[in-house]
Design a protein around this motif. Structure first.
Motif, PDB file in Angstrom:
ATOM      1  N   ARG A 141      16.649  37.648   2.295  1.00  0.00           N
ATOM      2  CA  ARG A 141      17.273  38.640   3.176  1.00  0.00           C
ATOM      3  C   ARG A 141      16.683  38.589   4.579  1.00  0.00           C
ATOM      4  O   ARG A 141      17.404  38.718   5.575  1.00  0.00           O
ATOM      5  N   LEU A 142      15.373  38.380   4.684  1.00  0.00           N
ATOM      6  CA  LEU A 142      14.720  38.268   5.988  1.00  0.00           C
ATOM      7  C   LEU A 142      15.271  37.066   6.755  1.00  0.00           C
ATOM      8  O   LEU A 142      15.597  37.165   7.943  1.00  0.00           O
ATOM      9  N   ILE A 143      15.426  35.950   6.067  1.00  0.00           N
ATOM     10  CA  ILE A 143      15.978  34.752   6.711  1.00  0.00           C
ATOM     11  C   ILE A 143      17.416  35.010   7.156  1.00  0.00           C
ATOM     12  O   ILE A 143      17.808  34.662   8.280  1.00  0.00           O
ATOM     13  N   ASP A 144      18.215  35.621   6.285  1.00  0.00           N
ATOM     14  CA  ASP A 144      19.609  35.932   6.647  1.00  0.00           C
ATOM     15  C   ASP A 144      19.669  36.838   7.857  1.00  0.00           C
ATOM     16  O   ASP A 144      20.474  36.628   8.771  1.00  0.00           O
ATOM     17  N   ASP A 145      18.805  37.855   7.904  1.00  0.00           N
ATOM     18  CA  ASP A 145      18.773  38.772   9.041  1.00  0.00           C
ATOM     19  C   ASP A 145      18.381  38.046  10.332  1.00  0.00           C
ATOM     20  O   ASP A 145      18.983  38.287  11.390  1.00  0.00           O
ATOM     21  N   ALA A 146      17.395  37.170  10.231  1.00  0.00           N
ATOM     22  CA  ALA A 146      16.942  36.431  11.409  1.00  0.00           C
ATOM     23  C   ALA A 146      18.051  35.514  11.929  1.00  0.00           C
ATOM     24  O   ALA A 146      18.287  35.414  13.143  1.00  0.00           O
ATOM     25  N   ILE A 147      18.751  34.857  11.024  1.00  0.00           N
ATOM     26  CA  ILE A 147      19.841  33.960  11.424  1.00  0.00           C
ATOM     27  C   ILE A 147      20.974  34.742  12.043  1.00  0.00           C
ATOM     28  O   ILE A 147      21.595  34.308  13.025  1.00  0.00           O
ATOM     29  N   SER A 148      21.271  35.923  11.508  1.00  0.00           N
ATOM     30  CA  SER A 148      22.391  36.716  12.032  1.00  0.00           C
ATOM     31  C   SER A 148      22.095  37.259  13.430  1.00  0.00           C
ATOM     32  O   SER A 148      23.018  37.615  14.153  1.00  0.00           O
ATOM     33  N   MET A 149      20.856  37.326  13.846  1.00  0.00           N
ATOM     34  CA  MET A 149      20.492  37.815  15.174  1.00  0.00           C
ATOM     35  C   MET A 149      20.632  36.738  16.240  1.00  0.00           C
ATOM     36  O   MET A 149      20.629  37.070  17.427  1.00  0.00           O
ATOM     37  N   VAL A 150      20.737  35.501  15.834  1.00  0.00           N
ATOM     38  CA  VAL A 150      20.814  34.407  16.807  1.00  0.00           C
ATOM     39  C   VAL A 150      22.171  34.293  17.424  1.00  0.00           C
ATOM     40  O   VAL A 150      23.195  34.591  17.043  1.00  0.00           O
TER      41      VAL A 150
END
Length: 150
Positions: A141-150
């Motif tokens: 989930r942390l990785i998904d959140d980080a990717i969605s912010m880019v």
């Protein structure tokens, strides 16, 4: 001179090193326990590999980590959990050799509740990292959140 004498005297029965690969050591099947300052990473590594802990926390959060390990969870034994320093930085409590030996001997008891507790906690710890485990899912989930912010 005293240090060299000590190293020579103990060369056949032990080894003193400035740094060692802690995770590799804790993972080795010959390790029966871990004398630890109870820093959080050391606690997590010891639990993951199933090695009971002899607690010897000198300061900061280490005492807070040590207490539940020994008293509440039964995952270790106490060498000392009451370490304090006076205002000038000197130690108020000097540990006797007998107290250190007692803690290590208690740690090395091969059968008993402490080892059973640690084995169960180690299994729980490892299950968090497999697919579907809580740590595995949280990292995803942390990785998904980080990717969605880019």
């Amino acid at each position: 001179m005293i240090q060299i004498y000590f190293l020579d005297r103990t060369a056949q029965i032990g080894k003193i090193v400035g740094w060692a690969p802690q995770v590799e050591i804790l993972a080795h099947k010959a390790v029966g326990g871990f004398v630890s300052h109870c820093g959080w990473n050391s606690v997590l590594e010891s639990v993951y590999y199933g090695g009971p802990i002899a607690t010897w926390p000198p300061f900061a959060e280490q005492q807070i980590n040590a207490f539940p390990l020994v008293v509440e969870l039964g995952l270790g034994v106490e060498i000392a959990m009451d370490y304090r320093k006076d205002l000038q930085g000197g130690s108020k409590n000097i540990l006797s050799a007998e107290k250190i030996v007692k803690g290590i001997k208690n740690l090395m008891v091969e059968e008993g509740e402490m080892r059973k507790n640690m084995k169960g906690m180690s299994e729980k710890s490892r299950s968090t990292l497999i697919e579907g485990g809580c740590s595995y899912s949280s990292l995803g989930r942390l990785i998904d959140d980080a990717i969605s912010m880019v």
